[in-house]
Each structure stands twice: as C-alpha cells, then as structure tokens.
Design a protein around this motif. Sequence first.
Motif, PDB file in Angstrom:
ATOM      1  N   GLY A  46       0.803  -1.212   0.000  1.00  0.00           N
ATOM      2  CA  GLY A  46       0.000   0.000   0.000  1.00  0.00           C
ATOM      3  C   GLY A  46       0.837   1.264   0.000  1.00  0.00           C
ATOM      4  O   GLY A  46       0.816   2.030   0.968  1.00  0.00           O
ATOM      5  N   GLY A  47       1.588   1.500  -1.040  1.00  0.00           N
ATOM      6  CA  GLY A  47       2.381   2.711  -1.158  1.00  0.00           C
ATOM      7  C   GLY A  47       3.730   2.659  -0.504  1.00  0.00           C
ATOM      8  O   GLY A  47       4.395   3.694  -0.361  1.00  0.00           O
ATOM      9  N   ARG A  48       4.175   1.505  -0.085  1.00  0.00           N
ATOM     10  CA  ARG A  48       5.490   1.372   0.570  1.00  0.00           C
ATOM     11  C   ARG A  48       6.387   0.429  -0.222  1.00  0.00           C
ATOM     12  O   ARG A  48       7.179  -0.327   0.349  1.00  0.00           O
ATOM     13  CB  ARG A  48       5.332   0.853   1.999  1.00  0.00           C
ATOM     14  N   GLU A  49       6.253   0.454  -1.533  1.00  0.00           N
ATOM     15  CA  GLU A  49       7.060  -0.444  -2.356  1.00  0.00           C
ATOM     16  C   GLU A  49       8.542  -0.146  -2.263  1.00  0.00           C
ATOM     17  O   GLU A  49       9.364  -1.005  -2.638  1.00  0.00           O
ATOM     18  CB  GLU A  49       6.605  -0.353  -3.819  1.00  0.00           C
ATOM     19  N   HIS A  50       8.918   1.010  -1.765  1.00  0.00           N
ATOM     20  CA  HIS A  50      10.337   1.349  -1.695  1.00  0.00           C
ATOM     21  C   HIS A  50      11.085   0.518  -0.656  1.00  0.00           C
ATOM     22  O   HIS A  50      12.315   0.466  -0.673  1.00  0.00           O
ATOM     23  CB  HIS A  50      10.497   2.847  -1.363  1.00  0.00           C
ATOM     24  N   VAL A  51      10.354  -0.128   0.263  1.00  0.00           N
ATOM     25  CA  VAL A  51      11.014  -0.933   1.301  1.00  0.00           C
ATOM     26  C   VAL A  51      11.173  -2.383   0.872  1.00  0.00           C
ATOM     27  O   VAL A  51      11.692  -3.193   1.655  1.00  0.00           O
ATOM     28  CB  VAL A  51      10.226  -0.859   2.625  1.00  0.00           C
ATOM     29  N   VAL A  52      10.727  -2.757  -0.319  1.00  0.00           N
ATOM     30  CA  VAL A  52      10.803  -4.158  -0.754  1.00  0.00           C
ATOM     31  C   VAL A  52      12.240  -4.683  -0.772  1.00  0.00           C
ATOM     32  O   VAL A  52      12.513  -5.786  -0.277  1.00  0.00           O
ATOM     33  CB  VAL A  52      10.122  -4.315  -2.126  1.00  0.00           C
ATOM     34  N   PRO A  53      13.214  -3.939  -1.340  1.00  0.00           N
ATOM     35  CA  PRO A  53      14.592  -4.465  -1.283  1.00  0.00           C
ATOM     36  C   PRO A  53      15.098  -4.684   0.144  1.00  0.00           C
ATOM     37  O   PRO A  53      15.838  -5.642   0.396  1.00  0.00           O
ATOM     38  CB  PRO A  53      15.401  -3.388  -2.012  1.00  0.00           C
ATOM     39  N   SER A  54      14.709  -3.836   1.062  1.00  0.00           N
ATOM     40  CA  SER A  54      15.128  -4.014   2.458  1.00  0.00           C
ATOM     41  C   SER A  54      14.506  -5.268   3.057  1.00  0.00           C
ATOM     42  O   SER A  54      15.147  -5.993   3.829  1.00  0.00           O
ATOM     43  CB  SER A  54      14.737  -2.789   3.287  1.00  0.00           C
ATOM     44  N   ILE A  55      13.251  -5.544   2.698  1.00  0.00           N
ATOM     45  CA  ILE A  55      12.601  -6.760   3.203  1.00  0.00           C
ATOM     46  C   ILE A  55      13.308  -8.001   2.682  1.00  0.00           C
ATOM     47  O   ILE A  55      13.506  -8.983   3.410  1.00  0.00           O
ATOM     48  CB  ILE A  55      11.111  -6.756   2.810  1.00  0.00           C
ATOM     49  N   VAL A  56      13.699  -7.973   1.410  1.00  0.00           N
ATOM     50  CA  VAL A  56      14.437  -9.108   0.846  1.00  0.00           C
ATOM     51  C   VAL A  56      15.738  -9.323   1.608  1.00  0.00           C
ATOM     52  O   VAL A  56      16.104 -10.461   1.947  1.00  0.00           O
ATOM     53  CB  VAL A  56      14.699  -8.878  -0.651  1.00  0.00           C
ATOM     54  N   GLN A  57      16.418  -8.247   1.896  1.00  0.00           N
ATOM     55  CA  GLN A  57      17.688  -8.357   2.603  1.00  0.00           C
ATOM     56  C   GLN A  57      17.496  -8.911   4.006  1.00  0.00           C
ATOM     57  O   GLN A  57      18.242  -9.790   4.463  1.00  0.00           O
ATOM     58  CB  GLN A  57      18.359  -6.983   2.669  1.00  0.00           C
ATOM     59  N   VAL A  58      16.485  -8.414   4.721  1.00  0.00           N
ATOM     60  CA  VAL A  58      16.222  -8.904   6.078  1.00  0.00           C
ATOM     61  C   VAL A  58      15.822 -10.375   6.049  1.00  0.00           C
ATOM     62  O   VAL A  58      16.262 -11.171   6.902  1.00  0.00           O
ATOM     63  CB  VAL A  58      15.125  -8.049   6.735  1.00  0.00           C
ATOM     64  N   GLY A  59      14.990 -10.771   5.085  1.00  0.00           N
ATOM     65  CA  GLY A  59      14.569 -12.165   5.015  1.00  0.00           C
ATOM     66  C   GLY A  59      15.726 -13.127   4.853  1.00  0.00           C
ATOM     67  O   GLY A  59      15.799 -14.155   5.542  1.00  0.00           O
ATOM     68  N   PHE A  60      16.659 -12.809   3.978  1.00  0.00           N
ATOM     69  CA  PHE A  60      17.805 -13.705   3.780  1.00  0.00           C
ATOM     70  C   PHE A  60      18.775 -13.651   4.954  1.00  0.00           C
ATOM     71  O   PHE A  60      19.442 -14.652   5.251  1.00  0.00           O
ATOM     72  CB  PHE A  60      18.509 -13.357   2.475  1.00  0.00           C
ATOM     73  N   LEU A  61      18.869 -12.525   5.632  1.00  0.00           N
ATOM     74  CA  LEU A  61      19.697 -12.474   6.839  1.00  0.00           C
ATOM     75  C   LEU A  61      19.131 -13.373   7.930  1.00  0.00           C
ATOM     76  O   LEU A  61      19.887 -14.012   8.681  1.00  0.00           O
ATOM     77  CB  LEU A  61      19.798 -11.034   7.341  1.00  0.00           C
ATOM     78  N   LEU A  62      17.812 -13.438   8.025  1.00  0.00           N
ATOM     79  CA  LEU A  62      17.206 -14.335   9.007  1.00  0.00           C
ATOM     80  C   LEU A  62      17.439 -15.794   8.637  1.00  0.00           C
ATOM     81  O   LEU A  62      17.595 -16.642   9.524  1.00  0.00           O
ATOM     82  CB  LEU A  62      15.712 -14.048   9.121  1.00  0.00           C
ATOM     83  N   LEU A  63      17.457 -16.097   7.350  1.00  0.00           N
ATOM     84  CA  LEU A  63      17.778 -17.471   6.941  1.00  0.00           C
ATOM     85  C   LEU A  63      19.208 -17.829   7.312  1.00  0.00           C
ATOM     86  O   LEU A  63      19.497 -18.959   7.731  1.00  0.00           O
ATOM     87  CB  LEU A  63      17.575 -17.630   5.436  1.00  0.00           C
ATOM     88  N   GLU A  64      20.124 -16.887   7.168  1.00  0.00           N
ATOM     89  CA  GLU A  64      21.516 -17.145   7.540  1.00  0.00           C
ATOM     90  C   GLU A  64      21.669 -17.315   9.043  1.00  0.00           C
ATOM     91  O   GLU A  64      22.546 -18.054   9.499  1.00  0.00           O
ATOM     92  CB  GLU A  64      22.395 -15.992   7.066  1.00  0.00           C
ATOM     93  N   ALA A  65      20.824 -16.633   9.822  1.00  0.00           N
ATOM     94  CA  ALA A  65      20.944 -16.695  11.275  1.00  0.00           C
ATOM     95  C   ALA A  65      20.200 -17.864  11.881  1.00  0.00           C
ATOM     96  O   ALA A  65      20.089 -17.959  13.099  1.00  0.00           O
ATOM     97  CB  ALA A  65      20.422 -15.389  11.889  1.00  0.00           C
ATOM     98  N   SER A  66      19.694 -18.767  11.044  1.00  0.00           N
ATOM     99  CA  SER A  66      18.857 -19.857  11.552  1.00  0.00           C
ATOM    100  C   SER A  66      19.649 -21.053  12.026  1.00  0.00           C
ATOM    101  O   SER A  66      19.055 -22.040  12.441  1.00  0.00           O
ATOM    102  CB  SER A  66      17.881 -20.313  10.461  1.00  0.00           C
ATOM    103  N   ASN A  67      20.992 -21.013  11.952  1.00  0.00           N
ATOM    104  CA  ASN A  67      21.791 -22.184  12.336  1.00  0.00           C
ATOM    105  C   ASN A  67      21.703 -22.476  13.818  1.00  0.00           C
ATOM    106  O   ASN A  67      21.867 -23.603  14.243  1.00  0.00           O
ATOM    107  CB  ASN A  67      23.253 -21.968  11.947  1.00  0.00           C
ATOM    108  N   GLY A  68      21.493 -21.464  14.627  1.00  0.00           N
ATOM    109  CA  GLY A  68      21.444 -21.680  16.070  1.00  0.00           C
ATOM    110  C   GLY A  68      20.064 -21.871  16.628  1.00  0.00           C
ATOM    111  O   GLY A  68      19.848 -21.728  17.823  1.00  0.00           O
TER     112      GLY A  68
END
Length: 1047
Positions: free
Chosen positions: A97-119
């Motif tokens: 809803g008008g916040r498409e500019h944050v999509v790249p940041s969401i992608v980055q956060v999502g993959f960082l959480l995948l990397e942090a899932s080892n523990g």
Amino acid sequence: AVKQDPALAREVVAAVKANAAGVLNGFAVAVLLSVARVRRFNDSAVGVLRDAATTSRRDYRMSRRCKWLPDPLKEESVEAAHCVEKALLKAVAESIGGREHVVPSIVQVGFLLLEASNGDPGDEDGPDEGVMSTEEIGVNMLKSLFETHEMARTEIIEQCKFRILSAKPQQSAPVLRLLGCLVRSHPFPMLEYVAHLKELLDYLPFMNDKISTGLINCILPLTKFSRDLKVCDLNSIPCFCCCELGYDDCGGINFQDYIILVVRKAMFKRADAVRIAATNAIVELIVTESEYRKNEANPFQDSSSQPSSSQQPEIHREVGVELFQELSGLLRRCLSQQARVKTVLYEGLIRIVTSDPDVADNVLDFLWPHFLNYYIENAECPLKMDSCFKVENAKVCMVEPLDCLLSCVSCILRAQQNSKCHRPRDAYWKCFGFAPSQDNEVGRSSSRDLFMKGLSNIQKYLRKCLTEDQRGQTQEAGSASSSLEIVQCHNVFMPGIVEVFVDFAASKLAEAADEPKEKLEKEILELVDAHSGFERKTSKSREKVARRRGDSRGATDRQTNEPKENSNASLLKLHEKRGEFMNSSLYELVVMCARQCHADKYDKGSQRPSQSKLNQSSSLLSFVLKACLEMFRSLTAKSSGLAIGNLRRTLYEDVKNLAQPIVKLIWWLTLDSEQKNGGFKKNTTQGKRTVENKKDQLYLALTCFKELFKLSVSEDRSSDIIDLLISSAPSNIEDMMEADQLHDNDTTVTENPEKRGAHVFLNILKMLYARALSQSLSRESEAVSELIFGISRKLHPDQRHLVGHWAAGLCRKNTVQSPTTAQEMVKLAVHLMTTPDDMILVHEMTTELKKLIASGDEESVDSSEAFLIVNCKTKNSLVAVFLHMVDSSLIELEWGLGKLKAMLTLGYGSSNVDEDQPADERTQRMFLEEALYSRSTSVVHVLSSFTHMSLKGRLKKYHKTPILLHSSIQSDFTFAYSDSQAEQFLKLTAKFYKLLARISKSQIAPKGYKQFIPGLKFQKMAEVTCRMLTAPLYNFVFTLQEVCGTL
C-alpha cells in the motif's frame, strides 16, 4: 529527511535499537526498512531488525530453560517473540500500500534471518507456544513478498541462486527449503524464472552431494507444469550445458530435458558424490514423471468426460516406460561404477518399480545381463562371490554389493506380483514404433522367469549349505579366497543374502495354508539361525584381522593399514544398510515371532523344549528386533525431512500396524517370569550366551519402543502409542505397580483422558526402570530413562517435579555401580525437579561426594549412607556431571544478568529509578534480582563442596582472576589451568567470580544518579561467597600447588 540529516537517521536507529530488546512494533520496523534504503545506514538498520529477531528467539529459549526465572518474565519473553514476528510479517503485508520502496530491504532482512537460523533450538520443555524460528520468519517474509510483489521475484530467485552456490552446505539448506516452498506454493510464477534455475543447474556437478540432490528434489515439481515451456529461445545462444554435450542450439529443450542433460554431464564426473547425486536425480525424475502421468491419466475417478479406463493406463505405461528407456543408458553406466553408486541405484530402482509396477519388466531386462556377471545357472555354487571383490595393493575392494542386488530383484518381483494390472510382453516395445518378431520370441524366456529361476537355484543352494554344512566350497573357489579379508567379506555378504530369502519367505505367510505355512516358518527359522551364525563368524574374522595387524600397525600404518581399515569401514556401512524389509513381510515376521515366544513360554510350563528350538526362537527374536529398529530409524529420518502430508501420514500408518505386535514382544521380554524371580542371572538351565542374548534382546526391544515413541511424537500422535501400550499390558499390571509402590502419585491424575494415559504410562516406565536398576541392566535403564525424560518434559512443572522427586528417591536407595547409569539417574532427577530443590539436591550429593574424596583422606569412606548412588565407582563420573550442571547454571545466570542490566538501564533513563519506573516493571526487576541472587547463592553452595575435594589435576600456568570481597573487587588471586577435573573446577570458579564482578558493577548507579544501598539478597550472596567459597578456595589452590610441587 534522513538523506538531508544523517544525524536524524543515527538517532532513529539508536532509539529503535534501545527498545528492540523490549517490544518492536510495526511502525518501528517500517521506519527502519525505510532508513535501510540509504546506503550508509543500510547495514545498521537491517542489523537491528536481524538482531531483534534473533535476540527474541534466544530470550525465549533461555526463558524456557531457566527454571528459576519468575513466570511473569517467561510470559514476557513469549509475548516479545510473538510481537517481533508479527511486526516483521506486518511490514511485508503493508508494503503493497504505497510502501514499495522498502521491498529491497525486506528481501535483505529475510535472507539475513535465513543465515541466522543455524542456532535455532530443538525441542524445548513444556507445551509448544507457537513461537516461530528465525528460519520460519525469513521463509514466511520472502514467501509473502514473492506472492504480492512481482518486482521482488527476480531478486529473490537471484539471491537464492547466489547463496546456494557460495554458502556452505549447512547454510544453503534453509535457502533450499525456501526454494522448495516457492515451487510448491507458486509453481506458475516460478515458471517465468526457469532460465535462472537453468543457470543454477549448470553448477550441479560442483555442488555438495546433499545440496545437489536437494536442489533436484526442489525443482522437479516444476517439470509437470513446464511440458511445453522452452528453456532457451530459438534465436538465443546455446547454453553452457548444451554446448558441452555437442548441441548446436537448445531452443527445443523443455525444462525436464534440460535437467536430463545436466544429470548426464554430471554422471561423467570422477567424484563419487557427484555420481551418487546424479543417480538420485535420475530416480527422482522417473518417479516424478510416473506420479504425474498417473494423476494426469485419472484425476477424477467418476468423471464421464475422461477417456475409457482401457485407454488411460496404456498411455501412462507407454510414456513411463519411454522415459525409463531413455535414461536406461545413464543407469547402465552406474552398473560399471563404484559399489556406493550401485547401492544407490538398486535402492532407486525399487522406488521406480514401487511407484509404477508396469516398468518392472523393463527394469528386470535392464538388470539381467548385469546379474549374469555374478550368477552361474547350472553350477553347484550359483553365486560367483569372488567376483564381487578384488585385491589391489594389499587392499580389499568391494566391486559389487551382491546382497543389495538380490534384494532389489526380490522387491521388484514382489511389487510386480502385487500390482493389480499386468501388461503384455510386447507393450513396452510400442514406444519405439515396432514389435519384436515372432522368430526371436520363440523359446525365449522373460527376464522375470529367469530371475525367478535364478533365485530358486540360490535358495536351493542355501538350503543345501545349511543342511550339509558345505559352505566352505564357496570360500575356496577363487585364488583370492585364501586371504583372511576375503573370508571376512564373504561372511559380511552372506547375512544380507540370507535376509533376502527371509523377506521373500515371509511375504508368503499371509496367504499360505496351514501345512505350507509350517514349512515356511521352519525355513525362516533355519535361515535366521544361519544369519546369526554368519554374524558370529564375521565378528571372529574381524578379531583375527585385528590381532594379525596388532604388531605391525605402527610400521605400516601409512602404506597398508589405513586402506584396509577404510575397506573394512565400507563393509561395515554396507552391513548397517541391510535389514530393510517390505512392511507386509516385517509384519508377518513380528507376528510369527510373538507367536513363537508365546509357544516357548507355554512349553516352559509343560515340558522343556529342545535346545535347538530355543536357539532358533532366540535368533528369530533378535533378528526381528534389529529389523524393526532399522525401520523405525530410517522412517524417523525420512519423516523429519518431509512436510506434513499424505506421505508422512502413510509412513505413520505403516508403523502403527507394527506397533501392537512389537509392544507385545516388549511386554514379554520385560515381564518374563524368570526376570521377576532373579533377573538375568546364569543358572543351571541357562548358559552365559543365553543370558547375554536375553539382555541384548531386552535392550533392542526398549530401543525399538523409544524410536517408535519418537516417531509418534514427531506426528503429534504420542497418545496413540501410549494407549496401545496400556491396552496391551498384561492383566496383572496393576498388581505389579502396587508391589513397586508406584501409586503414591495418583494426585497428579487429571480428568483429561490423555493426561491420565500419560500418567499410567509413566508409572509403567517407572516400574520398568526400577526393575532394570535392580538387575544392573545399564543400557536398558538408560533407554527407559530417556523415555521417562521425554514424556515428563512435556508435563506441567508440578507433575514434572514429582517425577524428579521419585528419581531422587532412587538415588538415595539404589546402589549403582555403572558410572553411565549413575549419570543418567542424576540428570533425570535434577533436570525434572523445580527450583530451588534441584540445586539443593545437587548440594546434598556434592556434600556426600566430599566425604568420599575429601582432601587428605580419600580412602576413608567407600560409599555414602544418604545417597547409595554415590560410591567409589561412580564418584568421578558424578563429579563431571555436577561440574557440567554448574557450567549450565552459569550460562543461565549470565543471560539473566543481561536482562537485569537492560531493566536497570531503562530505569536509569528516568529521573528516579524507583519513582518514575512503572510499578509492574519495578516488580519484575525486583523478582528477577531476587531469583538471580538466590540462584547464585545456590551455585556458591555447590562450588564450596568442590573446594574440600581432592580432585585430579596438575597446575601448569597461572591466570589472574578477580574475587568478590563484599562490595569490592580484588585481582590478587592466581591459579593454574590444566586438563583435569581440577582445571574444569577452577575455570568455572573464575567464570563465576567474573559474573559476580559484573553483578557488583550493576549495583553502582551512573553518574548523576542517587546511589542506593544494595539489597539484603545481594549482601547475603556476597557474605556467603566470601565465607563458603573464597577462603576455602585459597586453601584448595595451596594444597593443589603443594601436591604438584609447583611452590
């Protein structure tokens, strides 16, 4: 505003970071995602969101682990974890809803959480509270983003490709799970990115075998949606894989064909792991194609618009066979490769025929020429076992896993026999456009008939060997058979070959009449008895090889011994893979075994059976228990990697059918009349081998039940197994529990039937555990203790405490000589008891240990009077357990101190800590301080007992450690570290004093704030530490230095 004023961005990030430890709301997440779009603040903003998610998961895990933590703080950690995950997922939902500019940041956060899932944690105590792991949050964020934002899909696929290729295998696993989730949830949008997946497949030969196999499994569902999709445009440049294989262009290749090209290229690599991955990929391709064609041929059973039933199966058969024939050249190449590759191929062929029995004739035609390399039709010994091995450079190498080949053929023949429709002989030639001539067919037997005849000849040979004891001729057939290693190889193979015919005979029991059934059972008993004999010969030959190598190991280790050890290790791995039976055959074996045990028990009451019959029954029982154990373990591994669906439900239903006869075997073994009257003791009617066999059988039975219960817990159906065990219990089970005084805890029974079943089940396990301890059965008691702990950790803390109190009573009353059993019993008691009773119990037991290994008077006492478990044989193992418990407590205290400092920091942000801070926060801070100081005092009591012990160790180098003296810190104390219990104790003491130093600093108010006098709990902790630990610790170090001669 952030771009114009960088200071504003720093203040925003700092403000959110300060509050991230508490509650992270959706607005703060949206602000940070917007700030992350500025390059200079990207790392810090994204890092705050990642740390907030990982910290909330860590706090949740630690709050579940800390029994001494107040309940309000535990609830707060759960709420904080839910709040963080909701805020992150809400930001994804509102980005449209008008916040498409944050999509790249969401992608980055999502993959960082995948990397942090080892523990991420495993199972936690108590009921599940629905807290997602960091991996689940990352997958849900990226999955929702892929669904709602088409602009983000390319970036998500590119990031998946980059991380799979660049990360380590363990770090790539979460990304593969994300990719598989996207393919299953959004197959049609994923078809637009087949070109990206093609680029990823080009690197398949260079990937780890598990990652490559997982990648193929993830993307295979796309093949059924991309039948007409072209991988490359007709005018495009040919791709890398097609150029390597000599194709001028790849415009006419669909996605499935491209996977075949990649797999074909990987098959020519030298590495075994790559070839195994390629073999698995071929099997998955054929199985997926077969399932797709089967569903496509008949999607609805009652649809009138579908073609006739006589047309659909024929089309399906032709297409399925066509794919197998197309890939048979690659599969035939596997038959000339290493034994590991062949083993994977045989397992895959069974899967192919199981999914599509109509391909069985083609598979048998495919295997028959290879089978002739190790089979002679009219010879006295039909198996050429010497051809399965070769000796190179004094190293025995396995060429052909003959038992796996025979097992594969047997499973294929039965799958074909059990299939409902049988296809004509010339059906699979129609896919090539012609039919065989009648001249060639005259007098030619089918591969199925040839294999049936060959298996019959091998079975007759085995019978002859068993009856006339002529197996020695097979060992002398070849020139290489004189080697001791070759004899060992024969003994390793023969049990697997025997298992094939046991499985084959058991499959006929269900439909056999009474008289043929008796012959089949007699044959099975003879084969199983021979199986145990071959296993004994294998162990003896291994002992001979070990003795022969004992003198020359040091001189020839690099040249000779290491390759021989590797070859033996490969044989052992092959031996561990045996024991896979068809579910129906294993069920018949279990039922037959239960009937045999019941008959033997009846014979004991009337007349003594023959010794040979008893040996056969005992061998059958051991054989069946081992087969069931292997099956349960393999199913547990398979179900853990599958999503909850039809396959997992099918696996569980198959296991549930075996549960009832297995439970009967467990009751028969655990409640045998001879065990009740004296246990496993050698008497006039039992030899030493018989007693040892009964012990092994009881251990196998309990381990089977433990794996069965573990499998039911993974499906959230543990109540089914519990009810089955209770219903199958003998009629006098209530009298047995009353005799063992196990009805004292009936107050814990609730009106909930499920809870009542768990309570009765716990009482049964307690009875079994007490009997195993009384008979000194170490392995069996450990298996039961794991079951008790696994069930008790899911109970309410009050009920859990009662079980721990019962275990503490066993520690007081039972004399245990096994160090491992003593450790498990103490862990069971301490981990299930609530605070502060757990540390009180530890302090009492360490006090008794102090009497046994007191400094200067070590041999004065042999056993404790208060705790019979504490004696000379178990004292060292118990010291190690208690030191480990202290270490765990220090980790919990460090985390609790961090939470307390965070509360104090938020409080000091106000003008007055006690006045401006909210009342509930002040109350929680006071509760946390009190619990932290009380737990630290309990740790002091435990550590003080070790200062009076004469621990083993030497002092090597000195290390300065601060010591708490009232409210001041001194660092004039020095001691040494070494590899011993003394070293571990001194390390823990140093760690504890550092923790006390941090606690003391937390009592000092910041500059500009009023300094308050520390509370009474803190003062008491400081006083107890100085009086009970500091002064005796000086004497401990002085005595240790004096003994070691370092002064």
